[in-house]
Design a protein around this motif. Structure first.
Motif, PDB file in Angstrom:
ATOM      1  N   ASN A 215     -17.047   1.850  -7.458  1.00 22.66           N
ATOM      2  CA  ASN A 215     -18.389   1.262  -7.495  1.00 22.66           C
ATOM      3  C   ASN A 215     -18.240  -0.261  -7.606  1.00 22.66           C
ATOM      4  OD1 ASN A 215     -21.108   1.018  -7.684  1.00 22.66           O
ATOM      5  ND2 ASN A 215     -21.296   1.960  -9.713  1.00 22.66           N
ATOM      6  N   SER A 216     -19.167  -0.987  -7.054  1.00 17.79           N
ATOM      7  CA  SER A 216     -19.077  -2.441  -7.132  1.00 17.79           C
ATOM      8  C   SER A 216     -19.291  -2.937  -8.567  1.00 17.79           C
ATOM      9  CB  SER A 216     -20.132  -3.071  -6.225  1.00 17.79           C
ATOM     10  OG  SER A 216     -20.217  -4.445  -6.524  1.00 17.79           O
ATOM     11  N   ASP A 217     -18.453  -3.887  -8.970  1.00 19.25           N
ATOM     12  CA  ASP A 217     -18.631  -4.554 -10.257  1.00 19.25           C
ATOM     13  C   ASP A 217     -18.751  -6.061  -9.989  1.00 19.25           C
ATOM     14  OD1 ASP A 217     -18.775  -4.709 -13.011  1.00 19.25           O
ATOM     15  OD2 ASP A 217     -16.620  -5.061 -13.230  1.00 19.25           O
ATOM     16  N   ASP A 218     -19.331  -6.354  -8.814  1.00 15.88           N
ATOM     17  CA  ASP A 218     -19.355  -7.749  -8.365  1.00 15.88           C
ATOM     18  C   ASP A 218     -20.602  -7.915  -7.492  1.00 15.88           C
ATOM     19  OD1 ASP A 218     -18.826 -10.179  -6.938  1.00 15.88           O
ATOM     20  OD2 ASP A 218     -16.682  -9.894  -7.342  1.00 15.88           O
ATOM     21  N   GLU A 219     -21.382  -8.947  -7.778  1.00 17.66           N
ATOM     22  CA  GLU A 219     -22.626  -9.082  -6.993  1.00 17.66           C
ATOM     23  C   GLU A 219     -22.351  -9.408  -5.522  1.00 17.66           C
ATOM     24  OE1 GLU A 219     -23.452 -13.615  -8.601  1.00 17.66           O
ATOM     25  OE2 GLU A 219     -24.591 -11.924  -9.413  1.00 17.66           O
ATOM     26  N   ARG A 220     -21.074  -9.762  -5.222  1.00 16.43           N
ATOM     27  CA  ARG A 220     -20.752 -10.060  -3.814  1.00 16.43           C
ATOM     28  C   ARG A 220     -20.316  -8.801  -3.052  1.00 16.43           C
ATOM     29  NH1 ARG A 220     -16.385 -14.416  -4.984  1.00 16.43           N
ATOM     30  NH2 ARG A 220     -16.175 -13.050  -6.787  1.00 16.43           N
ATOM     31  N   ILE A 221     -20.375  -7.612  -3.712  1.00 16.52           N
ATOM     32  CA  ILE A 221     -20.079  -6.341  -3.012  1.00 16.52           C
ATOM     33  C   ILE A 221     -21.261  -5.409  -3.245  1.00 16.52           C
ATOM     34  CG2 ILE A 221     -18.511  -4.362  -2.810  1.00 16.52           C
ATOM     35  CD1 ILE A 221     -16.321  -6.040  -4.065  1.00 16.52           C
ATOM     36  N   LYS A 222     -21.709  -4.756  -2.169  1.00 18.56           N
ATOM     37  CA  LYS A 222     -22.884  -3.889  -2.323  1.00 18.56           C
ATOM     38  C   LYS A 222     -22.461  -2.428  -2.554  1.00 18.56           C
ATOM     39  CE  LYS A 222     -27.261  -2.660  -0.370  1.00 18.56           C
ATOM     40  NZ  LYS A 222     -27.618  -1.863   0.756  1.00 18.56           N
ATOM     41  N   GLY A 223     -22.982  -1.816  -3.585  1.00 19.24           N
ATOM     42  CA  GLY A 223     -22.893  -0.371  -3.801  1.00 19.24           C
ATOM     43  C   GLY A 223     -21.495   0.190  -4.005  1.00 19.24           C
ATOM     44  N   THR A 224     -21.318   1.406  -3.510  1.00 19.79           N
ATOM     45  CA  THR A 224     -20.049   2.115  -3.708  1.00 19.79           C
ATOM     46  C   THR A 224     -19.303   2.213  -2.386  1.00 19.79           C
ATOM     47  OG1 THR A 224     -20.924   4.291  -3.174  1.00 19.79           O
ATOM     48  CG2 THR A 224     -21.161   3.562  -5.464  1.00 19.79           C
ATOM     49  N   CYS A 225     -18.038   2.603  -2.460  1.00 23.20           N
ATOM     50  CA  CYS A 225     -17.266   2.837  -1.235  1.00 23.20           C
ATOM     51  C   CYS A 225     -16.049   3.682  -1.579  1.00 23.20           C
ATOM     52  CB  CYS A 225     -16.832   1.520  -0.602  1.00 23.20           C
ATOM     53  SG  CYS A 225     -15.737   0.537  -1.630  1.00 23.20           S
ATOM     54  N   ILE A 226     -15.317   4.048  -0.536  1.00 25.69           N
ATOM     55  CA  ILE A 226     -14.006   4.676  -0.748  1.00 25.69           C
ATOM     56  C   ILE A 226     -12.985   3.703  -0.204  1.00 25.69           C
ATOM     57  CG2 ILE A 226     -12.478   6.553  -0.011  1.00 25.69           C
ATOM     58  CD1 ILE A 226     -14.618   8.471  -0.604  1.00 25.69           C
ATOM     59  N   VAL A 227     -11.937   3.482  -0.996  1.00 24.99           N
ATOM     60  CA  VAL A 227     -10.960   2.474  -0.622  1.00 24.99           C
ATOM     61  C   VAL A 227      -9.566   3.114  -0.590  1.00 24.99           C
ATOM     62  CG1 VAL A 227     -10.797   1.664  -3.023  1.00 24.99           C
ATOM     63  CG2 VAL A 227     -10.224   0.117  -1.201  1.00 24.99           C
ATOM     64  N   ILE A 228      -8.748   2.641   0.349  1.00 27.96           N
ATOM     65  CA  ILE A 228      -7.396   3.199   0.485  1.00 27.96           C
ATOM     66  C   ILE A 228      -6.434   2.342  -0.339  1.00 27.96           C
ATOM     67  CG2 ILE A 228      -5.573   3.839   2.123  1.00 27.96           C
ATOM     68  CD1 ILE A 228      -7.845   3.609   4.331  1.00 27.96           C
ATOM     69  N   LEU A 229      -5.669   2.974  -1.212  1.00 24.76           N
ATOM     70  CA  LEU A 229      -4.696   2.268  -2.049  1.00 24.76           C
ATOM     71  C   LEU A 229      -3.302   2.766  -1.690  1.00 24.76           C
ATOM     72  CD1 LEU A 229      -6.552   2.754  -5.477  1.00 24.76           C
ATOM     73  CD2 LEU A 229      -6.781   0.835  -3.874  1.00 24.76           C
ATOM     74  N   GLU A 230      -2.353   1.826  -1.616  1.00 23.05           N
ATOM     75  CA  GLU A 230      -0.984   2.216  -1.273  1.00 23.05           C
ATOM     76  C   GLU A 230      -0.067   1.941  -2.456  1.00 23.05           C
ATOM     77  OE1 GLU A 230       0.170   0.270   2.339  1.00 23.05           O
ATOM     78  OE2 GLU A 230      -1.529   1.089   3.469  1.00 23.05           O
ATOM     79  N   GLU A 231       1.012   2.716  -2.548  1.00 24.03           N
ATOM     80  CA  GLU A 231       1.900   2.594  -3.715  1.00 24.03           C
ATOM     81  C   GLU A 231       2.589   1.233  -3.805  1.00 24.03           C
ATOM     82  OE1 GLU A 231       5.129   5.413  -3.556  1.00 24.03           O
ATOM     83  OE2 GLU A 231       5.445   5.067  -1.424  1.00 24.03           O
ATOM     84  N   THR A 232       2.696   0.523  -2.659  1.00 19.50           N
ATOM     85  CA  THR A 232       3.379  -0.779  -2.701  1.00 19.50           C
ATOM     86  C   THR A 232       2.400  -1.947  -2.861  1.00 19.50           C
ATOM     87  OG1 THR A 232       3.325  -0.737  -0.303  1.00 19.50           O
ATOM     88  CG2 THR A 232       5.392  -0.051  -1.340  1.00 19.50           C
ATOM     89  N   ASP A 233       1.115  -1.662  -3.022  1.00 22.40           N
ATOM     90  CA  ASP A 233       0.145  -2.740  -3.257  1.00 22.40           C
ATOM     91  C   ASP A 233       0.469  -3.444  -4.577  1.00 22.40           C
ATOM     92  OD1 ASP A 233      -1.365  -2.355  -0.951  1.00 22.40           O
ATOM     93  OD2 ASP A 233      -2.559  -0.768  -1.878  1.00 22.40           O
ATOM     94  N   GLU A 234       0.034  -4.697  -4.675  1.00 25.52           N
ATOM     95  CA  GLU A 234       0.327  -5.474  -5.890  1.00 25.52           C
ATOM     96  C   GLU A 234      -0.478  -4.930  -7.074  1.00 25.52           C
ATOM     97  OE1 GLU A 234      -0.738  -9.586  -5.418  1.00 25.52           O
ATOM     98  OE2 GLU A 234      -0.663  -9.902  -7.582  1.00 25.52           O
ATOM     99  N   GLY A 235       0.227  -4.608  -8.167  1.00 25.60           N
ATOM    100  CA  GLY A 235      -0.454  -4.117  -9.360  1.00 25.60           C
ATOM    101  C   GLY A 235       0.101  -2.780  -9.825  1.00 25.60           C
ATOM    102  N   VAL A 236      -0.776  -1.981 -10.459  1.00 20.92           N
ATOM    103  CA  VAL A 236      -0.345  -0.700 -11.050  1.00 20.92           C
ATOM    104  C   VAL A 236      -0.754   0.465 -10.152  1.00 20.92           C
ATOM    105  CG1 VAL A 236      -0.624   0.819 -13.061  1.00 20.92           C
ATOM    106  CG2 VAL A 236      -0.666  -1.677 -13.352  1.00 20.92           C
ATOM    107  N   PHE A 237       0.224   1.284  -9.786  1.00 25.08           N
ATOM    108  CA  PHE A 237      -0.029   2.536  -9.058  1.00 25.08           C
ATOM    109  C   PHE A 237       0.740   3.593  -9.843  1.00 25.08           C
ATOM    110  CE2 PHE A 237       0.456   5.862  -5.956  1.00 25.08           C
ATOM    111  CZ  PHE A 237      -0.480   5.685  -4.963  1.00 25.08           C
ATOM    112  N   ASP A 238       0.099   4.101 -10.903  1.00 25.18           N
ATOM    113  CA  ASP A 238       0.796   4.959 -11.863  1.00 25.18           C
ATOM    114  C   ASP A 238       0.290   6.398 -11.726  1.00 25.18           C
ATOM    115  OD1 ASP A 238       1.760   6.277 -14.055  1.00 25.18           O
ATOM    116  OD2 ASP A 238       1.061   4.813 -15.545  1.00 25.18           O
ATOM    117  N   PRO A 239       1.176   7.334 -11.380  1.00 23.35           N
ATOM    118  CA  PRO A 239       0.703   8.718 -11.213  1.00 23.35           C
ATOM    119  C   PRO A 239       0.236   9.364 -12.514  1.00 23.35           C
ATOM    120  CG  PRO A 239       3.096   8.583 -10.938  1.00 23.35           C
ATOM    121  CD  PRO A 239       2.587   7.170 -11.052  1.00 23.35           C
TER     122      PRO A 239
END
Ligand code: FAD
Length: 638
Positions: A215-239
């Motif tokens: 869900n958006s937590d930013d007034e510059r993004i509208k509403g909800t969406c589905i987003v694709i996340l990859e294990e090598t993206d920067e940050g935490v990808f913890d199973p």
């Protein structure tokens, strides 16, 4: 001799062959699907059966043996069954029936194995249904097994909707997963910060990518969406930690944590920028609606497979129960029939069998329907786009005229000159199939898994103490417990009942249902042994009751049929499922009789099988009519 032949009872001499099932479930002309069934079966009854027998279900963790099972899926072509030929697949066109058949074969042995395979498709489904062409090709190609000579590991995915309490569960709108703009330079693609925690996420132990609802937590993004996340993206990808499941242990489930930076191009279906705001082309609800309406059908078929898989072990156990005892001589009824000589044991097994047949018929009918609907839906979207109508309410409004034409078509006589024109209208075809699919999908998920789980308990009980041991042939006790998960994930029964209580009152569906009722009356005159007459009467009773509930009010003047009154609407949804399952079962027997005669190998056994299956229909229609009468009486008089 002719007189003798007529008086001989027509018996089914063996369990139904593959050839008969192909005719009955209408894929006799699909060599690709027949091959898929055979290759899936070899994995199910080989690799998977060995794993279950070796105790792999006794471990919550993801083990090397479980991982090897995924590779066996790849080698058998199960993984590639989801892809288009250009993406590494081998099946042209819609794949609902293909995936249903594969799930059916795997679940015949183990539900967790079936789930492990289906969850990979579920991860890709949002991208397949609503992703951009580029997203779809990219991720499906990565997820396809390597071609000969190619040295790469296929990507595995997970679908991440459910969140820790108090957020997404049955209520899919209560999202806590958040997306914010992390960086947005002038003229460049925005970058997103995605934070999402999942609960009970299948395939997570080894997922290389996930499709996550946020869900958006930013007034510059509208509403909800589905987003694709990859294990090598920067940050935490913890199973996260593995879920301590009592069921489906051959699949991986856990509670993952994601906190990642990804480009906005990962939003499924893309986005536009409007007045400085990033607007996803599809919100998460639109995507999961398109996904679940297809993926719930194979889940329903998994429970059907379990019921049918129980028949042979029960017959073998009960027949051989007294062999070897003093005084039980070969040839005696006690030796040959064992417990099966007793009426109660026999009748209960028939009930399990009839339920399994009805569940399979309903599920495969739904899967075929989605295969028919898929191209028509694309055609509908193209036509409406040409007319400048783009989704949402505008589409509903635009289709209203087609609904009226569809209802008109359903009322026309067979010789009416307007029939050809209306039947040839793709928008009319769409609304007819769409209305049917909107009911058949939740009905399959609801009835097959919910009632199916109850009937699996019956199957277990028929094996006595053996039934609740690990040694029980057919792993029946595991299948009983597993059925409860099938009734729960991808939306538990309440979700299916809620959906049906809306879709089953659509005008187009009710008009179709009236045609089906007449059709069963007609079948009753040609095939009285199927119980079609009983079914038609029960269908009439359901329609009458619905009409009555929709107009009646309680003592306080409040409407009886109302979204908030689950005591009324949910019960009517349950009743309808029984009718739909019985109808599909009868239609499958008619198809078997009509087309089986053309199959020279099967023609010999056909009469006995048709007779036996008709008897199962009769049993099932009696149960369905009983259930519907009970529910309707309680609602009208209660
Ligand atoms: C092994 C396993 C694997 C799973 N895999 C995935 C996965 O891969 N991805 C994913 O996103 N999710 C997954 N799930 C989550 C699953 O889809 C949810 O558990 C399911 O949708 C139910 O949500 P819940 O558990 O929060 O139940 P709750 O929302 O707590 O509901 C509990 C019960 O309350 C009743 N109820 C709730 N709301 C209503 C209502 N409005 N009206 C009437 N009754 C109601 C229902 O009968 C329901 O059964 C998995 C779950 C399990 C157990």
């Amino acid at each position: 001799m002719a007189a003798f032949a007529q008086t001989q009872p027509r018996l089914m001499r063996t369990l139904p062959s593959d050839a008969l099932r192909q005719i009955q479930w209408r894929f006799a002309d699909r060599y690709d699907l027949q091959m898929l069934v055979q290759s899936t079966r070899s994995v199910a009854r080989g690799t998977v059966a060995h794993m279950v027998a070796a105790g792999e279900r006794n471990n919550h963790e993801w083990t090397p043996a479980k991982h090897a099972m995924l590779e066996a899926f790849d080698r058998a072509g199960i993984t590639a069954a989801f892809m288009e030929p250009g993406e590494g697949g081998f099946i042209e066109g819609p794949k609902n029936l293909a995936l249903s058949l594969a799930a059916f074969e795997l679940a015949w042995v183990d539900g967790g194995a079936a789930t492990a395979s289906l969850a990979g498709f579920l991860a890709l489904a949002p991208i397949h249904e609503r992703g951009t062409e580029e997203q779809s090709r990219h991720y499906k190609t990565l997820a396809a097994p390597p071609q000969p000579g190619e040295h790469r590991r296929p990507w595995r995915g997970a679908f991440v909707l459910t969140e820790p309490i108090p957020y997404v569960g049955v209520d899919t709108g209560m999202l806590s997963g958040k997306v914010r703009i992390s960086r947005w330079r002038d003229g460049q693609e925005p970058w997103l910060q995605v934070d999402k925690r999942g609960r009970f996420i299948t395939n997570i132990a080894f997922a290389n990518f996930v499709t996550a609802a946020v869900n958006s937590d930013d007034e510059r993004i509208k509403g909800t969406c589905i987003v694709i996340l990859e294990e090598t993206d920067e940050g935490v990808f913890d199973p996260g930690t593995a879920t301590k499941k009592l069921v489906h242990q051959l699949s991986s489930t856990g509670d993952p944590i994601f906190s990642l930076k990804v480009p906005a191009g990962r939003i499924v279906g893309g986005y536009t920028i409007q007045d400085g705001v990033l607007v996803p082309n599809y919100n998460h609800a639109e995507i999961i609606e398109a996904v679940f309406r297809r993926t719930r059908v194979p889940v329903g078929l998994m429970t059907a497979a379990k019921l049918l898989s129980a028949i042979e072990p029960v017959i073998r156990y009960q027949r051989g129960r007294f062999r070897g005892a003093d005084g039980t001589r070969p040839g005696s009824v006690r030796y040959e029939q064992g417990i099966q000589q007793r009426e109660d044991a026999l009748h209960r097994l028939v009930d399990v069998w009839a339920t399994g047949e009805a569940a399979a018929s309903l599920g495969f009918a739904a899967a075929r329907l989605f295969d028919e609907l898929d191209p028509i839906e694309k055609q509908k979207t193209a036509i409406l786009k040409e007319r400048g109508v783009a989704g949402g309410r505008a589409e509903l409004k635009a289709l209203r005229a087609s609904e009226l034409r569809a209802i008109e078509l359903l009322h026309l006589g067979p010789e009416d000159p307007r029939r050809a024109e209306l039947a040839g209208d793709p928008l009319v075809q769409f609304v007819l199939k769409d209305a049917e699919a909107n009911v058949l999908c939740p009905a399959t998920k609801l009835w097959n898994t919910g009632h199916g789980a109850n009937m699996m308990r019956e199957a277990v009980s028929l094996m006595g103490g053996y039934g609740i041991t690990e040694d029980c042939p057919g792993f029946l006790a595991s299948k009983w417990m597993d059925a409860q998960l099938e009734a729960t994930y991808e939306g538990p029964e309440a979700v299916q009942r809620r959906q049906m209580s809306v879709t089953m009152t659509a005008e187009v569906f009710l008009a179709e249902f009236r045609v089906w009722t007449k059709e069963m009356r007609h079948v009753a005159s040609t095939h009285p042994g199927t119980g079609a007459c009983t079914l038609a009467s029960a269908m009439q009773m359901w329609t009458w009751t619905l009409n009555s509930l929709q107009t009646a009010t309680d003592a306080d003047g409040a409407k009886l049929y109302h979204g908030q009154r689950q005591g009324v609407t949910f019960a009517m949804a349950d009743a309808l499922c029984w009718l739909l399952a019985s109808r599909c079962q009868i239609l499958d027997v008619l198809a078997l009789e009509a087309h089986g005669a053309c199959d020279s190998v099967e023609a010999e056994d056909l009469a006995g099988t048709v007779q036996f299956f008709s008897d199962l229909c009769h049993t099932q229609t009696a149960q369905a009519a009983g259930e519907v009468s009970r529910i309707c009486a309680e609602l009208v008089f209660g």
